[in-house]
Design an enzyme around this catalytic site. Structure first.
Site, short mmCIF file in Angstrom:
data_model
loop_
_atom_site.label_atom_id
_atom_site.label_comp_id
_atom_site.label_asym_id
_atom_site.label_seq_id
_atom_site.Cartn_x
_atom_site.Cartn_y
_atom_site.Cartn_z
N ARG A 171 0.86 -1.18 0.00
CA ARG A 171 0.00 0.00 0.00
C ARG A 171 0.89 1.23 0.00
NH1 ARG A 171 1.93 1.56 3.93
NH2 ARG A 171 0.93 3.58 3.59
N ALA A 222 0.87 5.19 -2.16
CA ALA A 222 0.68 5.51 -3.58
C ALA A 222 1.86 5.09 -4.48
CB ALA A 222 0.39 7.00 -3.71
N ARG A 231 -7.22 -0.35 -6.97
CA ARG A 231 -7.62 0.70 -6.00
C ARG A 231 -7.85 1.98 -6.79
NH1 ARG A 231 -4.23 1.24 -0.58
NH2 ARG A 231 -6.19 2.22 0.09
N GLN A 236 -2.04 2.47 9.96
CA GLN A 236 -0.76 2.60 9.23
C GLN A 236 0.27 3.36 10.07
OE1 GLN A 236 -3.76 3.07 7.87
NE2 GLN A 236 -3.79 2.73 5.67
N ASP A 276 -1.93 10.89 -2.07
CA ASP A 276 -2.27 9.88 -3.08
C ASP A 276 -2.60 10.51 -4.42
OD1 ASP A 276 -2.85 8.53 -0.37
OD2 ASP A 276 -2.67 6.92 -1.85
N ASN A 324 -5.46 12.59 0.44
CA ASN A 324 -4.58 11.72 1.24
C ASN A 324 -5.42 10.96 2.25
OD1 ASN A 324 -1.88 10.77 1.83
ND2 ASN A 324 -2.01 11.88 3.75
N LYS A 325 -4.76 10.14 3.01
CA LYS A 325 -5.40 9.27 4.01
C LYS A 325 -6.43 10.03 4.84
CE LYS A 325 -5.04 5.81 4.44
NZ LYS A 325 -6.05 4.94 3.77
O1 MRU Z 1 -4.60 3.27 2.16
P1 MRU Z 1 -3.11 3.46 2.06
O2 MRU Z 1 -2.37 2.95 3.25
O3 MRU Z 1 -2.56 2.96 0.76
O4 MRU Z 1 -2.93 5.05 2.06
C1 MRU Z 1 -1.64 5.58 1.96
C2 MRU Z 1 -1.58 7.03 2.16
O5 MRU Z 1 -2.60 7.68 2.31
C3 MRU Z 1 -0.25 7.70 2.10
O6 MRU Z 1 -0.25 8.84 2.91
C4 MRU Z 1 0.03 8.12 0.66
O7 MRU Z 1 -0.07 7.04 -0.20
C5 MRU Z 1 1.34 8.76 0.50
S1 MRU Z 1 2.59 7.55 0.73
C6 MRU Z 1 3.98 7.90 0.13
#
Ligand code: MRU
Length: 353
Positions: free
Chosen positions: A55, A57, A93, A196, A237, A247-248
């Site tokens: 997981r 991006a 995704r 995470q 992302d 983002n998350k």
């Molecule tokens: O659902 P995830 O764990 O794939 O989400 C990841 C994130 O939101 C990260 O902050 C994002 O991908 C940037 S990572 C370099």
């Protein structure tokens, strides 16, 4: 196994490919177990992305590129079947643009040669991986230079080696700032519901020997009110053409809190995360995941059986709440100066003079 990418400043290599077998560190098992998945079929690659074994991006873009090589070996010169595999990979995704960006690059290799050449595809996948490692390194340097000595830093989700090809985006900046003695304290929020932050970011920081503390997300306002952090630093992302940051889930809350408390907000992302086709963040598809991820994350029954939930796993932070975006092409400070998207760079904004 290919070791091309494993030098110390490249970070921990959680994605390894020898040309035939893709090895992924299973992120569902961390921090309890370091278990590796050996992947030889494109359906396993899709499953690993969709179910978060890999997981982050940039990491899912790199993984999908290697998946396209695996599919090429299986499909021979059946371009239609290979193309269908790529559509399925791309759909694993919806939110991180790095996935479709990497797939588009792999498609262009086949279009240019007018046939499927697994060696040419492998070279392109490795280039994507290497470029991410280099971008991580540049961003870590540029971003850490923005941090004043003695700063407390709060981060969200996981943005380190597990989420990228190299040392990470936001976490790469934080580690570089720590290395330069500029970070007085580092806080990682747990990042509900998949944890995470507390499972993965804490694992990476502990592995690097960097002292940090986990907070529950509800503690972020109190942390800022207590003056313990001067920067919030996250990854992204997808960054829309107007600078909105997807983002998350929880990133937007932190940005609102940061602005209220006079804390600066930095987003660190390679240009592969910028999507010039999205004029604003509200056009981006926000992934909704199974409510089961909410009920089970803590290993406890967290709600009465049969209850429903709203579980978006990303949100949109409006551009005006972001103080700066750090990419491998430079540091962009809000308010941005917009330009026409050129074919050289995906960046719709240019550096202010
Ligand atoms: O659902 P995830 O764990 O794939 O989400 C990841 C994130 O939101 C990260 O902050 C994002 O991908 C940037 S990572 C370099």
């Amino acid at each position: 196994m290919n070791n091309d990418f494993s030098s110390p400043d490249n970070g921990f290599q959680a994605i390894r490919f020898d040309g035939r077998v893709l090895r992924l560190l299973d992120q569902r098992a961390l921090p309890a177990r370091e278990s590796w998945l050996d992947i030889t079929h494109v359906d396993q690659v899709i499953d690993a992305i969709a179910n978060l074994m890999v997981r982050g991006a940039p990491a899912i873009g790199i993984t999908a590129a290697y998946g396209a090589v695996i599919a090429a070996h299986a499909r021979g010169d059946d371009r239609a079947a290979w193309g269908e595999d790529l559509v399925r990979l791309e759909s694993a995704r919806p939110t991180a643009v790095n996935l479709s960006w990497a797939i588009a690059r792999m498609r262009r290799v086949v279009e240019a040669a007018d046939h499927i050449d697994p060696e040419a595809l492998l070279a392109e996948a490795r280039t994507i991986h290497r470029e991410d490692i280099a971008a991580n390194r540049t961003m870590a340097e540029l971003g850490s230079e923005q941090i004043e000595s003695g700063s407390g830093i709060l981060t969200h989700c996981n943005t380190g080696s597990l989420a990228t090809g190299g040392i990470g985006t936001a976490l790469g900046v934080i580690m570089a700032a720590a290395g330069k003695g500029r970070a007085s304290a580092i806080f990682a929020d747990e990042t509900r519901p998949w944890l995470q932050g507390s499972r993965l970011t804490a694992w990476e920081l502990a592995r690097a020997g960097i002292d940090a503390r986990i907070i529950v997300e509800g503690a972020a306002a109190a942390l800022m009110a207590a003056g313990k952090v001067q920067w919030v630093i996250t990854g992204s992302d997808r960054i829309a053409a107007n600078g909105d940051v997807v983002n998350k889930i929880g990133t937007y809350s932190l940005a609102v809190l940061a602005r209220h408390h006079g804390v600066k907000f930095m987003v660190v992302a390679p240009t592969s995360t910028v999507d010039p086709d999205m004029t604003s963040g509200d056009q981006v598809a926000i992934e909704q995941r199974d409510p089961d991820e909410i009920w089970s994350a803590a290993g406890l029954e967290a709600a009465p059986g049969g209850f429903s939930a709203w579980n978006p796993v990303f949100d949109v932070t409006p551009a005006e709440l972001v103080d700066c975006i750090v990419t491998e092409e430079g540091v962009f400070k809000h308010p941005y100066q917009f330009n026409n998207t050129s074919s050289v760079s995906r960046l719709p904004f240019s550096k202010k003079l």
